[in-house]
Design a protein around this motif. Structure first.
Motif, PDB file in Angstrom:
ATOM      1  N   HIS A 214     181.118-110.555  82.000  1.00  0.00           N
ATOM      2  CA  HIS A 214     180.820-111.019  80.635  1.00  0.00           C
ATOM      3  C   HIS A 214     179.374-110.695  80.259  1.00  0.00           C
ATOM      4  CE1 HIS A 214     180.259-113.918  77.277  1.00  0.00           C
ATOM      5  NE2 HIS A 214     181.522-113.609  77.036  1.00  0.00           N
ATOM      6  N   ALA A 217     179.294-106.954  79.536  1.00  0.00           N
ATOM      7  CA  ALA A 217     180.093-106.466  78.404  1.00  0.00           C
ATOM      8  C   ALA A 217     179.662-107.039  77.062  1.00  0.00           C
ATOM      9  CB  ALA A 217     181.566-106.780  78.649  1.00  0.00           C
ATOM     10  N   LEU A 221     183.957-109.482  74.555  1.00  0.00           N
ATOM     11  CA  LEU A 221     184.936-109.565  75.639  1.00  0.00           C
ATOM     12  C   LEU A 221     185.168-111.043  75.936  1.00  0.00           C
ATOM     13  CD1 LEU A 221     186.590-107.879  77.729  1.00  0.00           C
ATOM     14  CD2 LEU A 221     184.716-108.301  79.329  1.00  0.00           C
ATOM     15  N   ARG A 250     186.209-105.243  86.106  1.00  0.00           N
ATOM     16  CA  ARG A 250     185.425-104.227  85.387  1.00  0.00           C
ATOM     17  C   ARG A 250     186.329-103.132  84.832  1.00  0.00           C
ATOM     18  NH1 ARG A 250     180.297-103.710  89.473  1.00  0.00           N
ATOM     19  NH2 ARG A 250     178.830-105.037  88.308  1.00  0.00           N
ATOM     20  N   ALA A 253     187.797-104.455  81.701  1.00  0.00           N
ATOM     21  CA  ALA A 253     186.804-104.467  80.625  1.00  0.00           C
ATOM     22  C   ALA A 253     186.575-103.066  80.069  1.00  0.00           C
ATOM     23  CB  ALA A 253     185.486-105.060  81.137  1.00  0.00           C
ATOM     24  N   ASN A 258     185.159-103.109  76.259  1.00  0.00           N
ATOM     25  CA  ASN A 258     184.408-104.364  76.157  1.00  0.00           C
ATOM     26  C   ASN A 258     184.738-105.185  74.906  1.00  0.00           C
ATOM     27  OD1 ASN A 258     183.102-103.797  78.585  1.00  0.00           O
ATOM     28  ND2 ASN A 258     181.409-102.752  77.558  1.00  0.00           N
ATOM     29  N   ASP A 289     194.939-107.784  80.785  1.00  0.00           N
ATOM     30  CA  ASP A 289     194.174-107.426  79.585  1.00  0.00           C
ATOM     31  C   ASP A 289     195.122-106.957  78.489  1.00  0.00           C
ATOM     32  OD1 ASP A 289     194.213-104.341  79.235  1.00  0.00           O
ATOM     33  OD2 ASP A 289     193.709-104.529  81.360  1.00  0.00           O
TER      34      ASP A 289
END
Length: 355
Positions: A214, A217, A221, A250, A253, A258, A289
């Protein structure tokens, strides 16, 4: 040990759902795998009729009647069960006529999800793939690192003899590139030390990972947490587990550029297979995601080193994560469609692990 206690333990340790219906088609017994399949505890399910347990009850009722009448084993393949409190599922069914302790007729029903064997085969393929890839990469990395050492040493010797600063810049380039390639090879090989196994709270690891990603990004995000508080501590190397989880999160993300949502979810699975190995308890950690998804061709190769869907990617993050989880006798699986990509990390919750 009392025979009934042993029998109950044996039945509850099975991966096949076992149900017993009496002559009135009411459930009188269900093992643990059956509880998981129907999303009901035995206390809540026993005494209920087949019509209360399954929305399309006629599928089972006809077979139960046939088994009671014929007193023979009846099989039904590809049976679709519509469950009121769990996702619909397709199973192979076996109905066996038996008698209870008082001599009354009843039917033992065995239910096995059709995708069960397929999942085991896919996981075995992933494990074999990871082992073969790791051995290939190790051999390749050593073959590259040996001449790199000689190349770097020769460049250093040459640099001492060159007086022209402009020419010395070229030797610096050679040394710098040799060091970069050596670092790349070390990353491909992964850690060369034994895991330092200790008790690890996986939720603490996930919180640290989400904080790190976090911070990298930014605010666009968003992280969502869905943790199972009953999940016991893992026996794992905290640093290796952190690195594996960091690589996966990661990756999610980056797939979102992001901007989007990542959900971290943990659950306990009981009497669960990782490949062909059965474990009493398994931790399931999902990283989900809502990005564009991974196309089928890439998804099949995503854990190979140097495979990436990004122009600026090294293709090592997921390969290293799979290798690190494999050192804990676990496995990473991936399912993806547009708007929903899930990486599932499966880790046994009992015992210690080898390198």
């Amino acid at each position: 040990m009392h025979p009934e206690t042993l029998t109950e333990r044996l039945l509850d340790s099975m991966g096949t759902a076992l149900l017993v219906f009496d002559a009135r088609m009411q459930l009188s017994y269900i093992n643990h795998a059956g509880e998981v399949m129907f999303a009901h505890s035995a206390r809540h399910a026993c005494g209920r009729s087949v019509q209360e347990l399954v929305k399309n009850a006629a599928v089972l009722a006809d077979q139960l009647t046939s088994s009671l009448a014929s007193e023979q084993v009846v099989s039904h393949r590809g049976c679709l069960l519509e469950l009121p409190d769990a996702p619909d599922l397709r199973v192979n069914c076996t109905f066996t006529s038996i008698t209870d302790n008082s001599g009354e007729p009843c039917v033992l029903v065995e239910l096995r999800k059709i995708d069960y064997q397929l999942r085991i085969e896919q996981e075995e393929h992933l494990i074999t793939q990871q082992q073969a890839t790791h051995e290939l990469v190790r051999g390749l990395a050593h073959e590259i690192k040996n001449p790199l050492g000689g190349l770097r040493g020769a460049a250093q010797l040459l640099e001492r003899e060159i007086k022209d600063e402009a020419l010395r810049e070229y030797t610096q380039i050679i040394i710098g590139e040799a060091d970069r390639l050596r670092t790349l090879m070390d990353n491909m090989l992964g850690p060369n030390t034994l895991p330092k196994i200790q008790s690890v709270n996986v939720h603490s690891v996930l919180e640290r990972v989400s904080d790190l990603v976090h911070a990298e990004a930014g605010e666009q995000l968003r992280f969502h947490k869905n943790y199972d508080p009953s999940l016991p501590e893992l026996q794992a190397d905290p640093d290796l587990l952190l690195q594996a989880m960091l690589n996966i999160v990661r990756n999610a993300a980056q797939a979102l550029a992001n901007v989007g949502d990542i959900t971290l979810r943990t659950r306990v699975k009981r009497n669960f297979n990782i490949g062909s190995s059965r474990h009493r308890l398994v931790a399931s950690i999902e990283v989900r995601d809502n990005g564009p998804g991974i196309n089928e061709a890439l998804r099949k190769q995503i854990f190979y080193p140097m495979i990436t869907g990004r122009s600026d990617g090294t293709g090592l993050g997921l390969s290293i994560a799979q290798a690190l989880i494999s050192r804990h006798k676990g496995l990473i699986e991936c399912k993806s469609r547009p708007g929903d990509t899930v990486f599932t990390i499966l880790l046994p919750l009992e015992g210690k692990h080898e390198s």
